[in-house]
Design an enzyme around this catalytic site. Structure first.
Site, PDB file in Angstrom:
ATOM      1  N   GLY A  41       0.850  -1.195   0.000  1.00  0.00           N
ATOM      2  CA  GLY A  41       0.000   0.000   0.000  1.00  0.00           C
ATOM      3  C   GLY A  41       0.876   1.232   0.000  1.00  0.00           C
ATOM      4  N   GLY A  43      -0.416   4.574  -0.156  1.00  0.00           N
ATOM      5  CA  GLY A  43      -1.158   5.803   0.102  1.00  0.00           C
ATOM      6  C   GLY A  43      -0.337   6.641   1.069  1.00  0.00           C
ATOM      7  CB  ALA A  45      -0.259   4.959   6.169  1.00  0.00           C
ATOM      8  N   GLY A  46       1.542   4.321   3.663  1.00  0.00           N
ATOM      9  CA  GLY A  46       2.530   3.428   3.065  1.00  0.00           C
ATOM     10  C   GLY A  46       3.651   4.173   2.365  1.00  0.00           C
ATOM     11  NE  ARG A 338     -16.887  14.336   9.373  1.00  0.00           N
ATOM     12  CZ  ARG A 338     -15.706  14.104   8.805  1.00  0.00           C
ATOM     13  NH1 ARG A 338     -15.181  12.909   8.861  1.00  0.00           N
ATOM     14  NH2 ARG A 338     -15.073  15.067   8.192  1.00  0.00           N
ATOM     15  CG  HIS A 430     -16.079   9.615   5.091  1.00  0.00           C
ATOM     16  ND1 HIS A 430     -15.640   9.933   3.835  1.00  0.00           N
ATOM     17  CD2 HIS A 430     -15.398  10.409   5.949  1.00  0.00           C
ATOM     18  CE1 HIS A 430     -14.735  10.887   3.935  1.00  0.00           C
ATOM     19  NE2 HIS A 430     -14.550  11.185   5.194  1.00  0.00           N
ATOM     20  NE  ARG A 464     -11.183   9.771   9.702  1.00  0.00           N
ATOM     21  CZ  ARG A 464     -11.452  10.838   8.964  1.00  0.00           C
ATOM     22  NH1 ARG A 464     -10.957  12.018   9.272  1.00  0.00           N
ATOM     23  NH2 ARG A 464     -12.239  10.739   7.911  1.00  0.00           N
TER      24      ARG A 464
END
Lengths: 671, 256, 236
Positions: A41, A43, A45-46, A338, A430, A464
């Site tokens: 991955g 993205g 983080a990766g 949310r 989401h 979150r």
């Protein structure tokens, strides 16, 4: 049931990370050259982890299923990234960011991790600026901030409505630099399909080359998963089409515990579903609720007239509208968090007051904002007696300056002009707060297997806050994992390069090949897509979505099992090669959906087990008289980490008790 | 808004593998399309039909991911125009209400020798990554950064850099260009980093390396037609190309 | 010195050669047009000097050593511009690898011209060939009628009459006009494009450069076109 050791270091909360960093074992540069790390991955983080580990001198192999790391779904984040910089001099601090995140997460996250996140947040901004991320700035050249839901300070840094894109491009360019220097080998269009555990440690992966369909073994001293969340289990979500749980799920099947799978964030302002062909949902930024008023009709005959098209939303008089958020939550109004906003919309639609052809939408109306802004603009331009047309025109200009991009996107998708008629919105899945369980080192229950970003069970507890996902992904990749991975790797300096001809690699490869062969051999009649839709929309969203109850969850479990069995009997995956050695996107999808079935069941089990309502997990049995979430701190202040016991067996629960030494557990109220 | 039904004749490029000798347009007549669908959802529905009918052609491969216009995966040429007829819109955000009942719609992969076709509408755009690898970054290791406000960046410069940085790397500029030139893509990255003080230190090195790689990858030469700018879903300006030319001249002529 | 060849062979270097040679040729066009406008002085309506101004000018252009050097440079630049242009076009075709079957194209400025610069260039090259055969070759290599003026010692070649004669033929005038329209289109894109290639274009100057390109691309070919048109019209 066992109790998990989170390996949180001793000491004062604010000192833990600093002390830990300066006392942890290190790997010398000459040894780093001989240590390989696989990162799956790329993205936020990766890619950030791959770049940083490459800079440190490790030999990194990075994998992504896209054609380029720049396409990871981190790219779609709009709003911004939080950091405790206190540039606005409004009283922000590391502790305040820590506290807001713990509270926003409904007291279901690990104090030490969240504090560390808040500590490194400021470094992230510095790093990104140095990489050339064009954050929004003041005329004077300093960085600017905006405010997001659930907090009282302005600490969100942003690059227009494309913050995720700009941060990802920053991480991608840092990664590209390491690729060009030969420190990182980039394997794009490769999908991880199994984890190889040798002698109890994660030592490699089996990846499928998506261009050729060939399976390849890759060995390394340790494996890092930065593979994102599993929101696509719902089929319709704001996730990208390719976002999947497979890498995390095979790790789980190989022994990594999966934590809090039932925590899913549902975002209240998305463009609603318009038909059966719908493939994904598009988010409209949370910022719209600053000026938009949410309503549904007060009377059922108006609802019917709207659906029949005999009335238009603007025909309804003020007294015939139910501005339900303002009515129920006068203190916060349209700006409730949310989860609260999402549930309220669901209740209205459940009661039959939903609008749109499907009845699954509520209005987000800017008419009042246009009039308000128009009036004040008219006054400031010296026209106190301006007529309605002028006021509307002036107000539109103000709204356009603030939200022009979003209004344009809405019009592109729906064909309706939100300046003239209210937007129709509905909640959508989401983000997933649950994920692979990790300790303070971000290490999973398999030694040598690490998880970062949304893929781990994260620092967000049960909910979150806005603009915190980007922060966590980059914190893990740039500033946490590169240190904590040393704790494991420092003990591996005598381990030679991992060869891939051991029986463990052969077994894993056979396992994957067997699964592929089995799928292709089914040769049934039904397309993968329709199974995914039924699993996501008809089962998960229905029974394990915005609100859940025991009866529905039990039913969902049997339905998932039945559908999974049907899938393996009747799915049709077009192919020309019976072992899948070819470019075959349908096969890719089928493998992912097969894993979603198994994950879905675990989510339901977890949701059933958690007899309380907290954050993104709402159990109808555990609500106050007014329908608000009711936590049960007595019995459920723990992380539920599940151990895989077989596809048809019940998973086993392990608990990590959450200890709060620095904050007091309170009930959230927005009335 | 009311749903409309239209019928389209889809002429789709079908190709199995890079060296398929039988590659070419195949026609799918009278395909039912809901006007509320996005272009890609229209292809999804066609694919489900092709799969469930076990049609010998198999489903149409096309790249897609975020479906909200930011990941840059989708790469269709619709009636001769990358991403179709709407300005500043990716194929995934293009909706079917912009098409007429009975219309012929040609759907082809990007055409450029630097982007070989993998399957149907899927092309290999790795050449763009290699251009970035050549220097599309600021050489700063993690942890080396000064405070974010240590270097002030005037708002207009930052905005201009953001305009260039908005590139989604979809390659529509190359696909639109009759010369298959990658100048808009490369110049957007060069401009983004050259405008910001953070990118200055290695600006000359960067532009030279990126242009050399771009040339080596087999892209055509820019002849300032401007089709790239017109088709760019993020409406990136060709003034970036002029800026890159400037950067390149000063890098070559300037001191070693 | 490798950096120079590297630069000139890079895609941006090649563009620079195209733009510098192109702009030089633009300069040539202006000079050439102003010189040639002296043809009109031969017409009775403008004084009727029997081609003296034009012929003495033509004499100077073929005998002045400095002008000779410049003219060789000019030939070289024309060839370089043409050869480079053809090579680039061939390379571009290879890079593109084919055309779309879908037939729409985006609206861009100088849409037709910019996509057909090579064809327009070949038309202009063909025109230059004819034009040089008609006049230049005669001036340099062939026997021609001569004329004697008081201002000159020796009799000089009467290019004026040759031109006036040539512009009586319908096909010559038509070919000239078609070529000049081609030139106008070539300039419409080329003049602006040269500035873009040299990196001198930005959002601030863009409108000015485009305006100048438009003016140049219309006025210069118009000036040239006036000669065959007027001479043809008067011959009837």
């Amino acid at each position: 049931m066992s109790t998990l050791d989170s390996k949180v270091p001793a000491g004062e909360l604010a000192e833990k990370w600093v002390q830990y960093k300066s006392t942890m074992p290190l790997v010398a540069p000459n040894n780093k050259r001989n240590i390989e790390v696989i990162i799956v991955g790329t993205g936020l983080a990766g890619a950030s982890a791959a770049a940083t580990l490459g800079e440190l001198g490790y030999k990194v192999k990075a994998f992504c299923f896209h054609d380029s790391p720049r396409r990871a779904h981190s790219i779609a984040a709009q709003g911004g990234i939080n950091a405790a910089k206190n540039y606005q001099n409004d009283g922000d601090s590391v502790f305040r960011l820590f506290y807001d995140t713990i509270k926003g997460g409904d007291y279901r996250s690990r104090e030490a991790n969240v504090h560390r996140l808040a500590e490194v947040s400021a470094d992230i901004i510095d790093q990104c600026v140095a990489q050339g991320v064009p954050f929004a700035r003041e005329y004077g050249g300093t960085l600017t901030n905006r405010s997001f839901g659930g907090v009282q300070v302005s600490r969100t840094f942003y690059a227009r409505g494309q913050t995720g894109q700009q941060l990802l491009i920053g991480a991608y360019s840092a990664l590209s630099r390491q690729v060009s220097l030969g420190n990182v080998e980039m394997y794009s269009r490769h999908e991880m399909l199994d984890l190889v555990v040798v002698g109890g440690k994660a030592r490699g992966i089996i990846a499928r080359n998506l261009l050729t369909g060939e399976l390849t073994r890759f060995g390394a001293h340790c494996v890092v998963l930065g593979t994102g969340g599993y929101g696509n289990v719902f089929y319709l979500s704001t996730n990208a089409m390719g976002s999947n749980t497979s890498a995390a799920w095979v790790a789980h099947k190989r022994g990594a515990y999966f934590a809090n799978p039932c925590y899913c964030q549902i975002h209240p302002t998305c463009i609603p579903v318009s038909g059966d062909y719908q493939s994904k949902l598009t988010l409209m930024s949370e910022s719209l609720r600053n000026d938009g008023r949410v309503w549904v009709p007060k009377h059922m005959d108006d609802v019917k007239a709207l659906r029949a098209g005999t009335k238009k939303p603007i025909d309804l008089k003020e007294e015939d509208r139910d501005y339900y958020l303002e009515r129920i939550y006068p203190a916060f109004g349209n700006l409730v968090p949310r989860d609260v906003a999402s549930r309220a919309a669901k209740y209205r639609c459940d009661d039959g007051y939903g609008v749109g052809t499907t009845g699954l939408a509520v209005f987000l109306d800017f008419a009042a904002a246009i009039e308000r802004y128009g009036k004040s603009a008219a006054i400031s331009q010296g026209m106190p007696n301006a007529d309605k047309v002028t006021i509307t025109k002036l107000g539109k200009e103000v709204v356009e300056a603030k939200y022009g991009n979003l209004f344009e996107m809405y019009e592109k998708i729906t064909g309706e002009d939100p300046y003239k008629t209210p937007m129709r919105i509905f909640p959508a899945v989401h983000y997933t707060m649950g994920g692979i369980w990790v300790d303070y080192n971000l290490e999973t229950t398999i030694p040598g297997l690490f998880a970062t970003g949304e893929a781990n069970f994260s620092d967000h507890g049960a909910n979150r806050l806005g603009a915190s996902a980007l922060m966590q992904g980059l914190a893990d990749g740039y500033f946490v994992l590169p240190y904590t991975i040393g704790d494991f790797l420092s003990k591996e300096i005598r381990t030679p390069m991992i060869t891939t001809d051991s029986p463990e690699f052969a077994e894993a490869e056979q396992n994957v090949q067997g699964r592929i062969n089995e799928l292709l051999a089914v040769n049934g009649t039904r397309a993968v897509e329709s199974y995914h839709r039924e699993l996501g929309v008809d089962i998960m969203w229905e029974y394990c979505g915005m609100s859940r109850n025991a009866e529905g969850l039990r039913l969902a479990r049997t339905k998932i099992q039945a559908l999974r069995k049907d899938f393996w009997k009747n799915v049709y995956v077009p192919h020309t090669d019976k072992e899948g050695i070819e470019f075959n996107p349908e096969l890719e999808k089928a493998l992912r959906v097969a894993d979603f079935f198994e994950l879905a069941e675990l989510m339901v089990v977890d949701a059933l087990d958690r007899e309380e309502s907290c954050g993104g997990h709402f159990r109808e049995e555990h609500a106050t008289a007014e329908g608000e979430a009711k936590r049960n701190d007595e019995d459920f202040t723990y992380v539920a980490a599940w151990e895989f016991k077989g596809v048809d067996a019940d998973p086993q629960l392990h608990k990590e008790e959450l200890v709060f030494e620095n904050v007091e557990l309170k009930t959230r109220s927005y009335k | 808004m009311a749903h409309g039904e239209i019928k389209l004749n889809l002429h789709i490029w079908r190709q199995k593998g890079v060296n398929d000798k039988n590659a070419g347009i195949k026609t799918y007549k009278n395909v039912n399309v809901d006007t509320h669908m996005s272009f890609l959802e229209m292809l999804d529905v066609l694919n489900t039909k092709l799969i469930e009918e076990k049609h010998p052609d198999g489903p149409v491969s096309f790249e897609h991911d975020c479906r909200e216009g930011i990941c840059g995966s989708c790469s269709l040429v619709i009636n001769g125009r990358p991403h179709g007829p709407m300005q500043g819109t990716t194929a995934c955000q293009l909706h079917m209400r912009h098409f007429k009942d009975g219309q012929d719609v040609y759907i082809e992969p990007y055409k450029a020798t630097a982007f070989p076709v993998i399957s149907d509408l899927v092309t290999d755009r790795a050449a763009l990554d290699r251009i970035i690898n050549a220097g599309g970054y600021v050489s700063v290791n993690t942890g080396n950064a000064p405070d974010g406000n240590a270097v002030l960046v005037p708002q207009d410069i930052s905005d201009e850099a953001m305009n260039a940085a908005a590139c989604i790397g979809c390659g529509a500029c190359v696909a639109a260009c009759p010369n298959a030139s990658a100048m808009l893509f490369t110049s957007a990255k060069v401009s983004h980093l050259a405008l910001l003080p953070q990118g200055q230190a290695e600006a000359t090195k960067r532009v030279k390396k990126m242009v050399a790689t771009m040339d080596r990858e087999g892209f055509g030469n820019c002849s300032n037609i401007g089709a790239c700018e017109a088709e760019c879903p993020k409406e990136i300006s060709i003034s970036n190309i002029a800026r890159m030319n400037r950067e390149y001249f000063s890098a070559v002529v300037g001191k070693d | 010195m490798k950096w120079i060849t590297n630069f000139l062979l890079s895609s941006i270097g090649k563009k620079l050669i195209m733009s510098l040679t192109g702009l030089f040729l633009c300069l040539f066009l202006i000079v050439h047009m102003i010189g040639n406008l002296q043809l009109f002085a031969g017409l009775p309506a403008f004084g009727g000097d029997e081609g003296e101004a034009f012929n003495t000018y033509a004499y100077m252009m073929t005998h002045n050593p400095l002008i000779k050097i410049i003219s060789y440079g000019n030939y070289f630049f024309i060839l370089l511009h043409a050869v480079q242009g053809i090579l680039i076009t061939m390379q571009n075709r290879k890079a593109k690898g084919g055309k779309y079957q879908g037939s729409e194209t985006a609206k861009t400025e100088a849409k037709v011209a910019s996509r057909n610069m090579a064809y327009l260039g070949i038309l202009i090259l063909a025109f230059i060939g004819l034009h040089m055969w008609q006049f230049w070759a005669h001036m340099h290599f062939f026997e021609m009628d001569q004329v004697k003026y008081a201002s000159m010692g020796e009799p000089i070649k009467d290019l004026y009459s040759l031109v006036a004669e040539a512009f009586k033929a319908e096909w010559v005038v038509i070919f000239y006009l078609i070529s000049l329209i081609g030139l106008s289109m070539h300039l419409m894109h080329g003049f602006w494009s040269a500035f873009q290639s040299m990196g001198l274009n930005n959002q601030k100057y863009s409108t000015i450069i485009r305006g100048a390109a438009m003016g140049f691309a219309i006025l210069v070919p118009l000036g040239f076109a006036s000669m065959p048109i007027v001479f043809y019209a008067l011959s009837k």
